[in-house]
Design a protein around this motif. Structure first.
Motif, PDB file in Angstrom:
ATOM      1  N   ALA A 347      14.773  13.072  -6.230  1.00 62.05           N
ATOM      2  CA  ALA A 347      14.459  11.676  -6.561  1.00 62.05           C
ATOM      3  C   ALA A 347      14.006  11.605  -8.018  1.00 62.05           C
ATOM      4  CB  ALA A 347      13.386  11.145  -5.622  1.00 62.05           C
ATOM      5  N   SER A 348      13.423  10.485  -8.414  1.00 58.87           N
ATOM      6  CA  SER A 348      12.908  10.360  -9.773  1.00 58.87           C
ATOM      7  C   SER A 348      11.680  11.253  -9.940  1.00 58.87           C
ATOM      8  CB  SER A 348      12.533   8.907 -10.065  1.00 58.87           C
ATOM      9  OG  SER A 348      11.394   8.526  -9.295  1.00 58.87           O
ATOM     10  N   ASP A 349      11.299  11.506 -11.179  1.00 58.24           N
ATOM     11  CA  ASP A 349      10.141  12.371 -11.443  1.00 58.24           C
ATOM     12  C   ASP A 349       8.884  11.820 -10.790  1.00 58.24           C
ATOM     13  OD1 ASP A 349      11.734  14.057 -12.902  1.00 58.24           O
ATOM     14  OD2 ASP A 349      11.161  13.245 -14.865  1.00 58.24           O
ATOM     15  N   VAL A 350       8.691  10.502 -10.889  1.00 59.86           N
ATOM     16  CA  VAL A 350       7.495   9.882 -10.301  1.00 59.86           C
ATOM     17  C   VAL A 350       7.508  10.041  -8.791  1.00 59.86           C
ATOM     18  CG1 VAL A 350       6.288   7.698  -9.945  1.00 59.86           C
ATOM     19  CG2 VAL A 350       7.187   8.262 -12.204  1.00 59.86           C
ATOM     20  N   GLN A 351       8.673   9.834  -8.176  1.00 58.69           N
ATOM     21  CA  GLN A 351       8.775   9.961  -6.724  1.00 58.69           C
ATOM     22  C   GLN A 351       8.591  11.408  -6.270  1.00 58.69           C
ATOM     23  OE1 GLN A 351      12.618   8.113  -6.314  1.00 58.69           O
ATOM     24  NE2 GLN A 351      11.740   6.099  -5.872  1.00 58.69           N
ATOM     25  N   ASN A 352       9.189  12.336  -7.005  1.00 57.24           N
ATOM     26  CA  ASN A 352       9.006  13.750  -6.664  1.00 57.24           C
ATOM     27  C   ASN A 352       7.536  14.150  -6.726  1.00 57.24           C
ATOM     28  OD1 ASN A 352      11.760  14.089  -6.338  1.00 57.24           O
ATOM     29  ND2 ASN A 352      12.089  14.875  -8.405  1.00 57.24           N
ATOM     30  N   ILE A 353       6.846  13.666  -7.751  1.00 54.17           N
ATOM     31  CA  ILE A 353       5.420  13.975  -7.895  1.00 54.17           C
ATOM     32  C   ILE A 353       4.621  13.343  -6.755  1.00 54.17           C
ATOM     33  CG2 ILE A 353       3.381  13.564  -9.341  1.00 54.17           C
ATOM     34  CD1 ILE A 353       5.282  13.814 -11.784  1.00 54.17           C
ATOM     35  N   SER A 410      14.366   6.451   0.526  1.00 54.02           N
ATOM     36  CA  SER A 410      14.810   5.473   1.512  1.00 54.02           C
ATOM     37  C   SER A 410      15.476   4.289   0.822  1.00 54.02           C
ATOM     38  CB  SER A 410      13.616   4.963   2.328  1.00 54.02           C
ATOM     39  OG  SER A 410      13.170   5.937   3.221  1.00 54.02           O
ATOM     40  N   PRO A 411      16.419   3.637   1.496  1.00 54.99           N
ATOM     41  CA  PRO A 411      16.985   2.400   0.948  1.00 54.99           C
ATOM     42  C   PRO A 411      15.877   1.367   0.728  1.00 54.99           C
ATOM     43  CG  PRO A 411      18.284   3.193   2.797  1.00 54.99           C
ATOM     44  CD  PRO A 411      17.053   4.031   2.757  1.00 54.99           C
ATOM     45  N   ARG A 412      16.066   0.520  -0.248  1.00 54.43           N
ATOM     46  CA  ARG A 412      15.003  -0.409  -0.631  1.00 54.43           C
ATOM     47  C   ARG A 412      14.914  -1.648   0.251  1.00 54.43           C
ATOM     48  NH1 ARG A 412      16.175  -0.646  -6.981  1.00 54.43           N
ATOM     49  NH2 ARG A 412      18.165   0.253  -6.313  1.00 54.43           N
ATOM     50  N   PHE A 413      15.980  -1.937   0.990  1.00 55.15           N
ATOM     51  CA  PHE A 413      15.983  -3.156   1.805  1.00 55.15           C
ATOM     52  C   PHE A 413      16.311  -2.803   3.254  1.00 55.15           C
ATOM     53  CE2 PHE A 413      17.539  -4.089  -2.458  1.00 55.15           C
ATOM     54  CZ  PHE A 413      16.649  -5.064  -2.885  1.00 55.15           C
ATOM     55  N   GLY A 432      13.832  -9.922  10.659  1.00 55.96           N
ATOM     56  CA  GLY A 432      12.873  -9.480   9.650  1.00 55.96           C
ATOM     57  C   GLY A 432      13.564  -8.870   8.447  1.00 55.96           C
ATOM     58  N   ILE A 433      12.907  -8.958   7.312  1.00 56.57           N
ATOM     59  CA  ILE A 433      13.380  -8.319   6.075  1.00 56.57           C
ATOM     60  C   ILE A 433      12.216  -7.511   5.510  1.00 56.57           C
ATOM     61  CG2 ILE A 433      14.268  -8.666   3.736  1.00 56.57           C
ATOM     62  CD1 ILE A 433      15.452 -11.309   4.671  1.00 56.57           C
ATOM     63  N   GLU A 434      12.515  -6.274   5.138  1.00 50.75           N
ATOM     64  CA  GLU A 434      11.492  -5.418   4.536  1.00 50.75           C
ATOM     65  C   GLU A 434      12.028  -4.873   3.222  1.00 50.75           C
ATOM     66  OE1 GLU A 434       9.260  -1.332   5.853  1.00 50.75           O
ATOM     67  OE2 GLU A 434       9.507  -2.878   7.395  1.00 50.75           O
ATOM     68  N   VAL A 435      11.213  -4.927   2.191  1.00 53.97           N
ATOM     69  CA  VAL A 435      11.587  -4.434   0.865  1.00 53.97           C
ATOM     70  C   VAL A 435      10.560  -3.385   0.445  1.00 53.97           C
ATOM     71  CG1 VAL A 435      12.041  -5.034  -1.537  1.00 53.97           C
ATOM     72  CG2 VAL A 435      12.584  -6.674   0.275  1.00 53.97           C
ATOM     73  N   MET A 436      11.052  -2.249  -0.035  1.00 50.44           N
ATOM     74  CA  MET A 436      10.160  -1.165  -0.429  1.00 50.44           C
ATOM     75  C   MET A 436      10.217  -0.964  -1.945  1.00 50.44           C
ATOM     76  SD  MET A 436      10.106   2.817   0.809  1.00 50.44           S
ATOM     77  CE  MET A 436      11.547   3.277  -0.150  1.00 50.44           C
ATOM     78  N   GLN A 437       9.057  -0.875  -2.545  1.00 51.72           N
ATOM     79  CA  GLN A 437       8.950  -0.552  -3.965  1.00 51.72           C
ATOM     80  C   GLN A 437       8.113   0.723  -4.084  1.00 51.72           C
ATOM     81  OE1 GLN A 437       6.303  -2.735  -6.799  1.00 51.72           O
ATOM     82  NE2 GLN A 437       8.232  -3.357  -7.766  1.00 51.72           N
ATOM     83  N   TRP A 438       8.751   1.787  -4.515  1.00 54.33           N
ATOM     84  CA  TRP A 438       8.097   3.094  -4.546  1.00 54.33           C
ATOM     85  C   TRP A 438       8.069   3.622  -5.976  1.00 54.33           C
ATOM     86  CZ3 TRP A 438      10.597   8.221  -2.571  1.00 54.33           C
ATOM     87  CH2 TRP A 438       9.687   9.264  -2.711  1.00 54.33           C
ATOM     88  N   LYS A 439       6.894   3.489  -6.560  1.00 58.31           N
ATOM     89  CA  LYS A 439       6.679   4.077  -7.879  1.00 58.31           C
ATOM     90  C   LYS A 439       5.507   5.041  -7.745  1.00 58.31           C
ATOM     91  CE  LYS A 439       8.700   0.220 -10.438  1.00 58.31           C
ATOM     92  NZ  LYS A 439       8.499  -0.854 -11.448  1.00 58.31           N
ATOM     93  N   LYS A 440       4.454   4.836  -8.523  1.00 59.75           N
ATOM     94  CA  LYS A 440       3.285   5.699  -8.353  1.00 59.75           C
ATOM     95  C   LYS A 440       2.660   5.470  -6.989  1.00 59.75           C
ATOM     96  CE  LYS A 440      -1.109   6.979 -10.488  1.00 59.75           C
ATOM     97  NZ  LYS A 440      -2.058   6.720 -11.595  1.00 59.75           N
TER      98      LYS A 440
END
Length: 763
Positions: A347-353, A410-413, A432-440
């Motif tokens: 994944a991205s560096d932030v996600q891996n961390i 994971s998919p974002r939506f 239902g609708i679920e949206v995920m935002q994964w940063k720090k």
């Protein structure tokens, strides 16, 4: 003298010939090849058991799919009896079905439960929103982690060279890109076996050297040619427990899929090369591991039937002591599981961390197998990853295994659909609708809409998790709900029941802050601002032209809730424990407009309440469990202007799914104690017969004339339900009994979940 020389020469010749023969026997090398076949592959264990008991050596092993698992275990030093014990474990079936143990549920990280039954994920790829279809029927996480724990010591001991295992090993997977078998001779042993058994659409495929691999049975389900070409044994013993698929049947979709997926395998082998031990099991499914005794015994008997023929080809013997010494020597190289640190890629560096932070406290953190499992399932519970494939590499400097995780986020939506179909008026549809935002940090946004005759609701909200040493979260949501208890109380089987006409409208905004207390419990503290409105007729006999009585109650409440949940099912559980302790304080002003009065009445209310709910299931044996239920409510709630607004505000005893849809005036009180018992008979994994019996004792009962009766006679409540936990929700046929003026029981057929958004009062 002449005859003496001739005799000496003959003796010497016989001795040399015998010695050469003995030397030739000692040099005979034997390979055992095992076919795929799902649970049928337990047949191979019986073959191994018979060979060992008759001192037939096995110098090399190879297999496909289930044959690769048995061959891999044998190459690591497992005895046939140890394999039987392993596959007989009660949790092995749960392992294959991807069921995560209840102790690793991580309820503390879950969003509030919804009646979701089906969902579809979406993601943004090349600036387009595209659906992400599932690639596997069975979740892979538990199986993947099991292979890490099972095979990592052997992988380290052989230094990733399968020729250096206790018994040299080969297995076969399928590269569907090149349409060829993929032979695995080195690398991570667990990954090799896992790839070999990745049956398409059932198990998730495995990536090795940038190649996506599926079950070896697609192209080579009996790799005797791999054994012959790689090891050149003198004799090959072939163990076969399956056959090629039957020709496709126009009325059998499974036979059509099998023929599309699987290329025919040649299960024959020249007699000059070896011996075949074979039996097909057409009535055994790929996951029928409960038939282990039958399958192992069959392999054992089939091998004994051919043991004389085998001995003729393999006259050498390997003693029990020699084999035990060989096992002991290899196992001494297998270092115990102890983990350090973690490596995360994909994944991205932030996600891996972020994942690394969840998996390990710091770079020098040493942790046990149980801690690894707990942290692994913690990541799964957050639903951060779509794939989370683990291996473990031994670090000889740190003298510990370093877990290496390859992830895809994971998919974002997510769009979900669910609800309830009922023979009563409680049917409803949920979207239902679920949206995920994964940063720090992880932020999950959710909105849902439920609509039906008896209940409709709209909710929008979000939760943010902070992956710290003490996991914290904040959440906020806005909810608008409407309850029609008049329609909810109607029953198509008993249309003579005349319920009161009462509608409740609930609008609230809630903010919470919380933390996980344990894996499956959490603490929340928050406040709610809302409006609760009640519209009703005082009599069950009314006309549509009559004026409604209305009670409007704007309020502010604060609450603290501790809850724990290890249920195995959202509804009609048969195992686990639910515990909830809550403290609630409410302040508000009632605005009451009676139909016969022109001027509304107003009065302020404030009260406090505390409650305890415990629902615990004891597993007696495979077929029987018993649940015990306790609910205690203590409140000093004041009386509203009229009977029905007061009833609506009172805490309600609603322990069963159907009872949650009813007003049930006599099961509502400021203070009460309820006890219940739930005997459950289980017919297999997902079918049960459940009985619930409850005793409800209130401290005071509110009467329609607004007076109270102290310590009224206790009430009973009961239900009997036949339940099938289908993949998309429970199907139940139930009879429900409540003490009321009309004592007819409710007969109910129900498919789906009866789950409502949380209210602001009686949190």
């Amino acid at each position: 003298m002449k005859y003496f020389k001739i005799l000496f020469f003959v003796i010497l010749l016989i001795f040399n010939l015998s010695g050469n023969r003995l030397l030739a026997n000692d040099s005979i090398r034997v390979g055992l090849v095992m076919s795929g076949g799902g649970a049928k592959g337990l047949f191979h264990i019986g073959v191994l058991k018979a060979l060992e008991e008759n001192h037939i050596p096995v110098d090399y092993v190879a297999g496909t799919s289930m044959g690769a698992i048995v061959a891999g275990l044998y190459s690591m030093g497992y005895t046939p009896d140890e394999m039987i014990d392993y596959f007989s474990l009660q949790n092995f079936d749960a392992l294959l079905n991807g069921i995560i143990p209840l102790k690793y549920r991580f309820y503390s990280q879950e969003l509030d439960e919804t009646p979701e039954a089906l969902y579809l994920n979406f993601d943004i790829k090349k600036k387009e929103i595209k659906p992400i279809l599932p690639t596997n029927l069975i979740p892979p996480y538990r199986m993947d982690l099991e292979f890490v724990n099972l095979t990592s010591p052997a992988t380290a001991a052989c230094r990733n060279n399968f020729d250096s295992l206790m018994v040299p090993f080969r297995c076969v997977a399928s590269d569907i890109n090149t349409h060829k078998p993929y032979i695995m001779r080195k690398g991570n042993l667990g990954t090799a076996i896992r790839a070999s058994m990745s049956y398409p659409f059932v198990f998730k495929p495995v990536l090795i050297d940038s190649t996506l691999l599926f079950d070896g049975g697609v192209y080579n389900n009996f790799p005797w040619d791999v054994m012959y070409n790689d090891f050149h044994p003198d004799v090959i013993i072939g163990s076969i427990c399956t056959s090629n698929p039957e020709p496709p049947d126009e009325s059998d979709v499974m036979s059509q899929i099998a023929n599309l997926l699987v290329t025919g395998t040649n299960y024959t082998m020249p007699d000059s090369i070896g011996i075949l031990i074979e039996k097909n099991f057409p009535t055994v499914g790929i996951l029928d591991f409960g038939k282990i005794t039958e399958l192992v015994d069959s392999g054992y008997r089939m091998t004994l039937n051919k043991i004389d023929k085998i001995r003729k080809k393999i006259p050498v013997k390997r003693s029990v002591d020699e084999l035990s010494a060989k096992r002991k020597q290899f196992k001494s190289k297998c270092l115990p599981l102890k983990y350090a640190g973690a490596i995360v890629t994909g994944a991205s560096d932030v996600q891996n961390i972020s994942i690394k932070r969840l998996m390990t406290k710091n770079k020098n953190d040493l942790y046990t197998q149980e801690q690894l499992e707990s942290r692994f399932y913690s990541v799964i519970a957050f639903k951060l990853v779509n794939s989370f494939y683990p291996i473990a590499e031994y670090d000889f400097d740190r003298q510990a295994y370093v877990p290496v995780f390859r992830i895809t986020p994971s998919p974002r939506f997510k769009i979900s659909l669910g609800g309830n179909i009922s023979s009563s008026s409680g049917s409803m549809i949920y979207t239902g609708i679920e949206v995920m935002q994964w940063k720090k940090n992880l932020t999950r946004f959710r909105t849902n809409l439920t609509f039906g005759k008896q209940y409709s609701s709209f909710q929008i909200g979000a939760r943010r998790d902070y992956p710290m040493s003490v996991p914290l979260f904040t959440e906020a949501y806005l909810t608008v709900s409407a309850y029609d208890f008049y329609k909810g109380s109607q029953d198509i089987f008993y249309d003579n029941i005349r319920p009161v006409f009462l509608k409740e409208y609930d609008r609230l905004f809630t903010v919470n802050a919380g933390r996980g207390l344990t894996k499956n419990s959490k603490l929340k503290i928050g406040f709610t601002s809302g409006f609760q409105n009640v519209h009703y007729y005082k009599s069950t006999f009314f006309k549509s032209t009559d004026t409604l009585n209305k009670s409007n109650f704007p309020y502010l409440s604060i609450h603290m809730v501790i809850d724990k949940n290890t249920y195995n099912y959202k509804q009609y559980p048969t195992a686990g424990h639910y515990l909830k302790i809550s403290v609630n304080g409410v302040w508000g002003k009632e605005n009451y407009k009676e139909a016969s009065r022109l001027i509304p009445q107003k009065q302020s209310h404030k009260w406090a309440s505390c409650s305890l709910v415990s629902d615990f299931y004891f597993n007696i044996n495979k077929y029987l469990s018993i649940g015990s239920y306790v609910e205690l409510m203590i409140s000093n709630k004041l009386t509203f202007f009229d009977y029905y607004p007061t009833i609506d505000m009172l805490p309600a005893f609603q322990p069963t799914p159907h009872s949650k849809t009813l007003l049930m005036e006599n099961y509502r009180a400021n203070t009460y104690l309820a006890l219940g018992i739930k005997p459950i008979i289980k017919f297999g994994k997902s079918i049960s017969l459940q009985a619930d019996g409850y005793v409800f004792q209130s401290y005071q009962q509110l009467l329609p004339d607004m007076s109270y009766t102290k310590m009224p006679k206790y009430l009973t409540m009961g239900s009997v339900a036949a339940v099938w936990q289908s993949p998309i929700g429970p199907l139940s046929v139930s009879v429900n009994y409540y003490e009321r003026n009309n004592t007819n029981p409710y007969f109910l057929v129900n498919f789906g979940y009866i789950i409502f958004n949380k209210k602001g009062i009686n949190h």
